[in-house]
Design a protein around this motif. Structure first.
Motif, mmCIF file in Angstrom:
data_model
loop_
_atom_site.group_PDB
_atom_site.id
_atom_site.type_symbol
_atom_site.label_atom_id
_atom_site.label_comp_id
_atom_site.label_asym_id
_atom_site.label_seq_id
_atom_site.Cartn_x
_atom_site.Cartn_y
_atom_site.Cartn_z
ATOM 1 N N LYS A 190 1.060 -1.201 0.362
ATOM 2 C CA LYS A 190 -0.093 -0.317 0.137
ATOM 3 C C LYS A 190 0.899 1.294 0.045
ATOM 4 O O LYS A 190 0.893 2.265 -0.418
ATOM 5 C CB LYS A 190 -0.501 0.297 1.265
ATOM 6 C CG LYS A 190 -1.659 -1.274 1.372
ATOM 7 C CD LYS A 190 -2.748 -0.702 2.485
ATOM 8 C CE LYS A 190 -3.929 -2.371 1.995
ATOM 9 N NZ LYS A 190 -4.556 -2.182 3.841
ATOM 10 N N LEU A 245 -1.944 -2.810 -7.709
ATOM 11 C CA LEU A 245 -4.274 -3.059 -7.065
ATOM 12 C C LEU A 245 -3.687 -3.566 -6.571
ATOM 13 O O LEU A 245 -4.807 -4.257 -5.688
ATOM 14 C CB LEU A 245 -4.209 -1.554 -7.300
ATOM 15 C CG LEU A 245 -5.578 -1.007 -6.689
ATOM 16 C CD1 LEU A 245 -5.301 -0.506 -5.317
ATOM 17 C CD2 LEU A 245 -6.418 -0.454 -6.931
ATOM 18 N N PRO A 251 -8.631 -3.017 -0.550
ATOM 19 C CA PRO A 251 -7.894 -1.659 -0.534
ATOM 20 C C PRO A 251 -9.448 -0.981 0.082
ATOM 21 O O PRO A 251 -10.574 -1.009 0.105
ATOM 22 C CB PRO A 251 -8.093 -1.829 -2.229
ATOM 23 C CG PRO A 251 -8.743 -2.628 -2.438
ATOM 24 C CD PRO A 251 -9.050 -3.878 -1.897
ATOM 25 N N LEU A 256 -7.983 3.649 -2.683
ATOM 26 C CA LEU A 256 -8.527 3.384 -3.804
ATOM 27 C C LEU A 256 -8.834 4.848 -4.552
ATOM 28 O O LEU A 256 -8.478 5.110 -6.081
ATOM 29 C CB LEU A 256 -9.696 3.430 -4.048
ATOM 30 C CG LEU A 256 -10.269 1.307 -3.574
ATOM 31 C CD1 LEU A 256 -11.620 1.220 -3.762
ATOM 32 C CD2 LEU A 256 -9.402 0.445 -5.421
ATOM 33 N N SER A 257 -8.565 5.933 -3.609
ATOM 34 C CA SER A 257 -8.885 7.298 -3.602
ATOM 35 C C SER A 257 -7.604 7.592 -4.933
ATOM 36 O O SER A 257 -8.212 8.721 -5.619
ATOM 37 C CB SER A 257 -9.314 8.383 -3.007
ATOM 38 O OG SER A 257 -9.642 9.515 -3.671
ATOM 39 N N ALA A 260 -7.146 6.541 -8.773
ATOM 40 C CA ALA A 260 -8.021 7.254 -9.044
ATOM 41 C C ALA A 260 -7.946 8.022 -9.858
ATOM 42 O O ALA A 260 -7.954 8.573 -10.881
ATOM 43 C CB ALA A 260 -9.988 7.095 -8.798
ATOM 44 N N ILE A 275 -12.357 2.266 -10.955
ATOM 45 C CA ILE A 275 -12.468 2.686 -9.199
ATOM 46 C C ILE A 275 -13.204 3.389 -8.769
ATOM 47 O O ILE A 275 -14.337 3.143 -7.883
ATOM 48 C CB ILE A 275 -11.357 3.204 -9.539
ATOM 49 C CG1 ILE A 275 -9.799 2.061 -10.434
ATOM 50 C CG2 ILE A 275 -10.599 3.189 -7.929
ATOM 51 C CD1 ILE A 275 -8.664 2.992 -9.443
ATOM 52 N N ARG A 278 -16.974 1.032 -8.744
ATOM 53 C CA ARG A 278 -16.200 -0.127 -7.040
ATOM 54 C C ARG A 278 -15.984 0.737 -6.027
ATOM 55 O O ARG A 278 -17.364 -0.164 -4.975
ATOM 56 C CB ARG A 278 -14.947 -0.365 -7.318
ATOM 57 C CG ARG A 278 -14.059 -1.460 -6.504
ATOM 58 C CD ARG A 278 -12.613 -1.424 -6.647
ATOM 59 N NE ARG A 278 -12.462 -2.367 -5.809
ATOM 60 C CZ ARG A 278 -10.423 -3.210 -6.081
ATOM 61 N NH1 ARG A 278 -10.420 -2.914 -7.009
ATOM 62 N NH2 ARG A 278 -10.724 -3.578 -4.669
ATOM 63 N N MET A 279 -16.145 1.836 -6.199
ATOM 64 C CA MET A 279 -16.592 2.843 -4.225
ATOM 65 C C MET A 279 -17.768 2.661 -4.328
ATOM 66 O O MET A 279 -18.117 3.107 -3.942
ATOM 67 C CB MET A 279 -15.289 4.215 -4.616
ATOM 68 C CG MET A 279 -13.889 3.596 -4.875
ATOM 69 S SD MET A 279 -12.556 5.255 -4.807
ATOM 70 C CE MET A 279 -13.254 6.023 -2.485
#
Length: 382
Positions: A190, A245, A251, A256-257, A260, A275, A278-279
């Motif tokens: 990460k 990722l 995650p 994720l932010s 993206a 992404i 997905r969020m």
């Protein structure tokens, strides 16, 4: 008063930001022959102390090393290591990580590579560190312990190199890890992804500067006056973050932010939208989980308003209308789902304050744009 032990000294040292103060307190710990001498620190009363604190003086010394590392004070690092050597105390993995971080904070990635080579028992690399910073790693580690090859050490080195855009050295270290059968753990992964995202956005800024300079020299190079950068470096780094990722098990929205955003900065609009969706799906699941209480809190729901603003800014920066419309469609659909959920909950509860909260959240997701009654529904089936 407060009893003096490794935890007391550790907390006191960590309260400092100046390495000189931390070093002075470390000297006090070594000289504390009545309540806290070196022998008692090494023994560390296992019945009273637990975890890292039970390791004794090295636990306290690592606190001082962390302070020195945060400011890149290699003189303090050298003095701490010398003090440990004089007291016949060997450094551990955590100590080595702080030395790497200190080298990273002054941008000496060559020294980081030399340190890793030194940990394999190579004296020539140790001589480099002694010459530059008076740091003798080979005399500080336990005898006959080389080679020291641990995932935490290599991951820290990779992250430090990436922070200074030293991709070549980071790749060398990563290749060395693979040769030795090491794999990145989730935490390290990460951290490295975050660095790739930062580099992608930084490269994108430079690419925009080049495009603007080209436009000033020749106005004919841009269509309708829009600056169109050549996404090369930024795209390569964003794709690297995307590839890594996939190896992250769960995650977080905080991971994720930035991925993206990096995709948007590099012109990878479809990947950024994937992404985002997905969020959005995760945010809808958060709503469903809280359907019994009507709560409107959640990690994804909290992160999305900031992400929405960032994505739209990236679109506006390059005049990318189609991606902006696609993002707006997805945002509007999510806001409509939140409104639908609020209406469903309204039938079960008369809490006006909670209803106001739903409307506020919906407006934040839409960046304070009111939601139409019949918002078009985007297909989230992918």
């Amino acid at each position: 008063g407060v009893s003096r032990d490794s935890i007391t000294y550790y907390n006191a040292i960590m309260a400092f930001s100046d390495p000189n103060n931390a070093l002075a307190l470390l000297h006090m710990a070594f000289e504390d022959s009545d309540a806290f001498n070196v022998v008692s620190l090494i023994g560390a009363s296992p019945s009273r102390l637990r975890g890292r604190a039970a390791s004794g003086i090295i636990f306290v010394a690592n606190a001082a090393l962390s302070i020195a590392a945060s400011s890149g004070d290699m003189s303090a690092v050298s003095e701490i290591l010398a003090l440990l050597h004089e007291s016949d105390v060997d450094i551990n993995t955590e100590s080595i990580k702080y030395v790497i971080q200190a080298l990273g904070n002054i941008g000496d990635c060559e020294a980081i590579l030399a340190l890793l080579i030194c940990l394999r028992g190579q004296s020539f690399a140790n001589d480099i560190l002694k010459e530059r910073y008076s740091v003798d790693i080979l005399e500080s580690i336990p005898k006959n312990s080389t080679p020291v090859i641990e995932e935490e050490i290599y991951s820290t080195a990779i992250t430090a190199c990436l922070r200074h855009d030293e991709l070549g050295m980071a790749d060398q270290i990563l290749l060395s890890m693979k040769k030795n059968g090491l794999t990145l753990n989730q935490r390290s992964l990460k951290g490295i992804i975050s660095e790739y995202c930062r580099m992608a956005m930084s490269s994108s800024k430079e690419e925009f500067k080049i495009a603007r300079a080209a436009k000033r020299l020749d106005s004919g190079v841009s269509l309708y006056g829009i600056v169109e950068p050549c996404y090369i470096t930024s795209r390569a780094r964003a794709k690297a973050a995307l590839a890594m990722l996939k190896a992250v098990e769960v995650p977080s929205p905080g991971l994720l932010s930035p991925v993206a955003k990096a995709c948007c900065a590099a012109g990878l609009w479809q990947e950024a939208r994937s992404i985002l969706r997905r969020m959005h799906r995760a945010a809808i699941r958060e709503l469903r989980q809280d359907s019994t209480t009507g709560m409107i809190q959640g990690k994804f729901l909290s992160e999305l308003p900031r992400l929405h603003r960032s994505l739209m800014k990236f679109c506006a920066k390059g005049g990318n209308i189609t991606p902006a419309l696609n993002f707006a469609d997805d945002i509007q659909f999510l806001a409509s789902r939140i409104r639908q959920h609020a209406k469903l909950f309204r039938g079960l509860s008369k809490n006006e304050e909670l209803e106001s909260g739903w409307i506020t959240l919906s407006s934040r997701l839409l960046m304070d744009t009111p939601t139409p009654e019949n918002a078009p529904e985007t297909d989230f089936s992918d």
